[in-house]
Design an enzyme around this catalytic site. Sequence first.
Site, mmCIF file in Angstrom:
data_model
loop_
_atom_site.group_PDB
_atom_site.id
_atom_site.type_symbol
_atom_site.label_atom_id
_atom_site.label_comp_id
_atom_site.label_asym_id
_atom_site.label_seq_id
_atom_site.Cartn_x
_atom_site.Cartn_y
_atom_site.Cartn_z
ATOM 1 N N HIS A 146 8.636 7.943 -2.463
ATOM 2 C CA HIS A 146 7.378 8.046 -1.721
ATOM 3 C C HIS A 146 7.655 7.363 -0.386
ATOM 4 C CE1 HIS A 146 2.689 7.530 -1.977
ATOM 5 N NE2 HIS A 146 3.080 7.828 -0.751
ATOM 6 N N HIS A 151 8.775 -0.583 5.470
ATOM 7 C CA HIS A 151 8.773 -2.018 5.193
ATOM 8 C C HIS A 151 8.426 -2.739 6.492
ATOM 9 C CE1 HIS A 151 11.029 -1.829 1.302
ATOM 10 N NE2 HIS A 151 11.438 -0.685 1.837
ATOM 11 N N HIS A 161 7.780 5.203 2.687
ATOM 12 C CA HIS A 161 7.155 3.911 2.963
ATOM 13 C C HIS A 161 7.952 3.148 4.002
ATOM 14 C CE1 HIS A 161 9.913 3.263 -0.431
ATOM 15 N NE2 HIS A 161 10.077 2.017 0.007
ATOM 16 N N ASN A 174 3.497 -6.606 -1.412
ATOM 17 C CA ASN A 174 4.711 -6.311 -2.158
ATOM 18 C C ASN A 174 4.807 -7.165 -3.419
ATOM 19 O OD1 ASN A 174 7.383 -5.529 -2.758
ATOM 20 N ND2 ASN A 174 7.937 -5.521 -0.605
ATOM 21 N N GLN A 208 13.627 3.571 4.461
ATOM 22 C CA GLN A 208 14.802 4.073 3.751
ATOM 23 C C GLN A 208 14.430 5.498 3.325
ATOM 24 O OE1 GLN A 208 14.418 0.544 1.321
ATOM 25 N NE2 GLN A 208 16.611 0.161 1.573
ATOM 26 N N GLY A 238 18.910 4.231 0.243
ATOM 27 C CA GLY A 238 18.434 3.057 -0.487
ATOM 28 C C GLY A 238 16.998 3.143 -0.959
ATOM 29 N N GLN A 239 16.344 4.291 -0.778
ATOM 30 C CA GLN A 239 14.954 4.440 -1.221
ATOM 31 C C GLN A 239 14.914 4.426 -2.744
ATOM 32 O OE1 GLN A 239 13.139 8.366 -0.886
ATOM 33 N NE2 GLN A 239 11.379 7.443 0.134
ATOM 34 N N VAL A 264 11.771 4.189 -4.561
ATOM 35 C CA VAL A 264 10.550 4.860 -5.001
ATOM 36 C C VAL A 264 10.437 6.115 -4.147
ATOM 37 C CG1 VAL A 264 8.028 4.717 -5.143
ATOM 38 C CG2 VAL A 264 9.411 2.694 -5.648
#
Length: 197
Positions: free
Chosen positions: A99, A103, A101, A32, A88, A94-95, A97
């Site tokens: 795409h 965390h 993913h 990250n 998210q 709250g996403q 980007v």
Amino acid sequence: MLPLTTKSIYFGSFIVTSQVFHLTPLSYALVNLKPLLPGHVLVSPLRPVPRLHDLTPSEISDLFLTVQRVSRVIERVFKASALNIAIQDGIDAGQSVPHVHAHIIPRSSGDLDNRGGKDAIYSMMESEEGDLGKQLREQDNEGQKRGRFPAVDADEGRIPRTDEEMRQEAEWLAKEMKNEEAGRAYQGFKARWLQFH
């Protein structure tokens, strides 16, 4: 050692190939730019789709098996006692980007006591601190202006890492993933051997 592939790997519209430390036929794990806590990594499908429901059954399976495998390594190498694993799924969740993913954030006792306790991680993810899209856009913009050095936000404690710092962490984690794979193969062999002897 890196990159793991000669093909460009995208996280949304951002090329993240040098940040990738684990690659499967359908998913990848990357370090990250601005981890919320040390060891905060992401796992994403190779195919850039915005929502979980857009993934095929094979992609879903591979994504979650990759999350499980990467989680084991992250917990071990960062000496964590627990993990936050979060997706998210969509802008309203709250996403930042578009795409899919996951965390993976290693946790330990008292790690966020100075921020309000264990659950502070959720507000961190939802705040500007957790806005990956903004962070990646700033990195791209600063890279174009100043030779790929990311901007430093003076108003927050988390400083964007350099491409070199992320590359080094990705190489280290790639080695740890290989060690984990070798260890699991040995344990499987040993169990089968003991079964027949």
